[in-house]
Design a protein around this motif. Structure first.
Motif, PDB file in Angstrom:
ATOM      1  N   THR A  26      -0.560   6.788  -1.067  1.00 30.00           N
ATOM      2  CA  THR A  26      -0.555   5.540  -1.816  1.00 30.00           C
ATOM      3  C   THR A  26      -1.636   5.540  -2.888  1.00 30.00           C
ATOM      4  O   THR A  26      -2.535   6.400  -2.889  1.00 30.00           O
ATOM      5  N   VAL A  27      -1.548   4.561  -3.786  1.00 28.72           N
ATOM      6  CA  VAL A  27      -2.567   4.394  -4.822  1.00 28.72           C
ATOM      7  C   VAL A  27      -3.926   4.122  -4.173  1.00 28.72           C
ATOM      8  O   VAL A  27      -4.966   4.604  -4.620  1.00 28.72           O
ATOM      9  N   GLN A  31      -7.575   5.893  -4.724  1.00 27.75           N
ATOM     10  CA  GLN A  31      -8.787   5.151  -5.074  1.00 27.75           C
ATOM     11  C   GLN A  31      -9.912   5.418  -4.089  1.00 27.75           C
ATOM     12  O   GLN A  31     -11.081   5.524  -4.472  1.00 27.75           O
ATOM     13  N   GLU A  32      -9.584   5.540  -2.811  1.00 31.00           N
ATOM     14  CA  GLU A  32     -10.611   5.813  -1.806  1.00 31.00           C
ATOM     15  C   GLU A  32     -11.214   7.196  -2.014  1.00 31.00           C
ATOM     16  O   GLU A  32     -12.423   7.392  -1.868  1.00 31.00           O
ATOM     17  N   GLN A  33     -10.378   8.168  -2.362  1.00 33.75           N
ATOM     18  CA  GLN A  33     -10.890   9.508  -2.611  1.00 33.75           C
ATOM     19  C   GLN A  33     -11.770   9.530  -3.862  1.00 33.75           C
ATOM     20  O   GLN A  33     -12.805  10.187  -3.898  1.00 33.75           O
ATOM     21  N   PRO A  42     -13.275   0.995  -5.058  1.00 32.25           N
ATOM     22  CA  PRO A  42     -11.870   0.825  -5.461  1.00 32.25           C
ATOM     23  C   PRO A  42     -11.610  -0.446  -6.263  1.00 32.25           C
ATOM     24  O   PRO A  42     -10.840  -0.428  -7.217  1.00 32.25           O
ATOM     25  N   HIS A  43     -12.257  -1.562  -5.891  1.00 38.59           N
ATOM     26  CA  HIS A  43     -11.961  -2.824  -6.590  1.00 38.59           C
ATOM     27  C   HIS A  43     -12.527  -2.855  -8.008  1.00 38.59           C
ATOM     28  O   HIS A  43     -12.194  -3.744  -8.798  1.00 38.59           O
ATOM     29  N   GLU A  56       0.868  -2.687  -6.680  1.00 42.00           N
ATOM     30  CA  GLU A  56      -0.150  -2.970  -5.675  1.00 42.00           C
ATOM     31  C   GLU A  56      -0.748  -1.664  -5.168  1.00 42.00           C
ATOM     32  O   GLU A  56      -0.099  -0.611  -5.201  1.00 42.00           O
ATOM     33  N   PRO A  57      -1.997  -1.706  -4.657  1.00 43.31           N
ATOM     34  CA  PRO A  57      -2.631  -0.490  -4.132  1.00 43.31           C
ATOM     35  C   PRO A  57      -1.835   0.166  -3.014  1.00 43.31           C
ATOM     36  O   PRO A  57      -1.912   1.373  -2.814  1.00 43.31           O
ATOM     37  N   GLU A  58      -1.045  -0.635  -2.275  1.00 38.85           N
ATOM     38  CA  GLU A  58      -0.287  -0.080  -1.158  1.00 38.85           C
ATOM     39  C   GLU A  58       0.940   0.716  -1.614  1.00 38.85           C
ATOM     40  O   GLU A  58       1.581   1.392  -0.807  1.00 38.85           O
TER      41      GLU A  58
END
Length: 325
Positions: A26-27, A31-33, A42-43, A56-58
Motif C-alpha cells: 500500500t501507499v 510512506q513508512e519505509q 508519513p503525515h 487514501e494511504p490504504e
C-alpha cells in the motif's frame, strides 16, 4: 528481482533512495519505509510523480499509479528540522518586534488626516501560503512583505485594486507559469519558489509579476490597454520608490522609507546609466533632475524587457474559472 516486487527511486533533498516493495503493498507501506530513510513522518510527506492520483494511504500502489521503475520526488521536512524552523521563526519575530518598538519610540501619537477608511478595501484581504510545501512560514512572510510593500500599497490605493486572496503557485503544479489572476482579483497566485524547491525567487522579480497580475484586475487580454496600464504601474512603483529614496514620504502621518528591493532596483539602474554612458551624459554638469530622469528611463526600459517574459508565463485570461491555467 521477482515478478512480485517493484523497485522505485525516491529523491529527497538531492538524496536518492532505492526502495523495493511487494507488488500488492500500500501507499502507507511506502510512506513508512520513506519515514525510516528520511525521518520525514508519513503525515508530512508529499509524493510527486507522473500520473499521480488522489488516493487514501490504504490504497494499493497500483491504484495510486505507482509502478515498477517509477521515479518519485518526496517533499517534506524531518521533525527535527521543523522544530528548528519554528524556533528560528520565533526568534526572528522577537527581533522584529524589538526593532519596531525602538523605531516607534516614545513619540507622540500622530492623528491621521488621510482618508484611510476609504482605502480599507483596496488591499489583499487574505494571505495564504501552501502549507504542503517546504518552509510555509518563509513563504507567508514573503507574501506579507509584498502585501505591505509601500509602493504596492500606493498603486493599489491609487487604482482602487482589491484582491480577495494572495497566495502562491507550486512549480510542479504550474511549471509554465509565474503568475495567475483568477476572476479579476478574486485571487492572485505568484511563483515564489525555485523549480527545485531549494529556495525562493528574487523579491524584485516576484513584485514585477505581482504588478502584471494586478493589471489583470482591469484588463484580461495582453492587448494595448493592458500594456499601457501595466507600464504605468511599473512606472508609478519606480517613481514612488525614487521619491522615497530622495525624501521621506509621509502617508497618513506615518513615515515610510523604500524597501530594500526598491533600493536595489534604483542602484542597479544607476549603474546601468552612469556606467554604460559616456561623454556629456556622465558629466558633473548634469543637473540632478536630468540624472534622475536617466535613472528612471533605464529602469523602465529594463522593466519593459522583462515584462515580455512575465507575459509569456502568465496564466491569466478573461473570464477564466478557478481551473484555468
Amino acid at each position: 528481482m521477482s515478478s512480485s516486487t517493484i523497485r522505485l527511486t525516491v529523491v529527497h533533498r538531492s538524496n536518492s533512495y532505492n526502495v523495493t516493495l511487494e507488488e500488492d503493498a500500500t501507499v502507507q507501506s511506502l510512506q513508512e519505509q520513506l519515514a525510516e530513510l528520511t525521518s520525514v513522518p508519513p503525515h508530512l510527506q508529499k509524493l510527486l510523480y507522473k500520473g499521480k492520483k488522489n488516493v487514501e494511504p490504504e490504497a494499493a500502489l497500483a491504484i495510486a499509479g505507482i509502478t515498477n521503475g517509477l521515479k518519485i520526488t518526496l517533499l517534506g521536512n524531518p521533525e527535527s528540522t521543523i522544530g528548528e524552523l519554528l524556533e528560528a521563526e520565533k526568534q526572528q519575530k522577537r527581533k522584529e518586534d524589538i526593532l519596531k518598538a525602538r523605531a516607534v519610540g516614545p513619540r507622540a501619537k500622530v492623528r491621521s488626516t488621510g482618508p484611510s477608511k476609504a482605502y480599507s478595501n483596496y488591499r489583499f484581504h487574505k494571505i495564504e501560503p501552501l502549507q504542503h510545501l517546504p518552509e510555509p512560514a518563509t513563504a507567508e512572510a514573503l507574501l506579507k512583505r509584498l502585501a505591505q510593500d509601500p509602493a504596492i500599497v500606493h498603486i493599489m490605493q491609487e487604482h482602487k485594486f482589491s484582491v480577495g486572496l494572495l497566495t502562491e503557485l507550486a512549480p510542479h503544479e504550474h511549471p509554465g507559469l509565474l503568475g495567475l489572476n483568477k476572476n479579476a482579483g478574486e485571487a492572485i497566485l505568484l511563483r515564489l519558489r525555485t523549480d527545485r524547491y531549494d529556495g525562493f525567487r528574487l523579491y524584485a522579480e516576484i513584485r514585477r509579476v505581482l504588478c502584471h497580475e494586478l493589471t489583470h484586475n482591469v484588463w484580461g487580454d495582453h492587448d494595448d490597454n493592458f500594456k499601457k496600464l501595466n507600464s504605468r504601474l511599473n512606472r508609478e512603483v519606480a517613481e514612488y520608490e525614487r521619491h522615497l529614496k530622495d525624501n521621506t514620504h509621509t502617508l497618513g502621518g506615518a513615515a515610510y522609507m523604500p524597501t530594500s528591493a526598491g533600493a536595489e532596483m534604483m542602484a542597479e539602474a544607476t549603474v546601468h546609466v552612469l556606467g554604460g554612458a559616456s561623454g556629456a551624459s556622465t558629466s558633473s554638469n548634469m543637473t540632478i533632475a536630468e540624472r534622475r530622469a536617466q535613472i528612471l528611463e533605464a529602469t523602465l526600459k529594463r522593466l519593459q524587457a522583462e515584462e515580455q517574459q512575465i507575459e509569456d508565463m502568465c496564466g491569466s485570461a478573461p473570464h477564466q474559472d478557478s481551473t484555468s491555467n
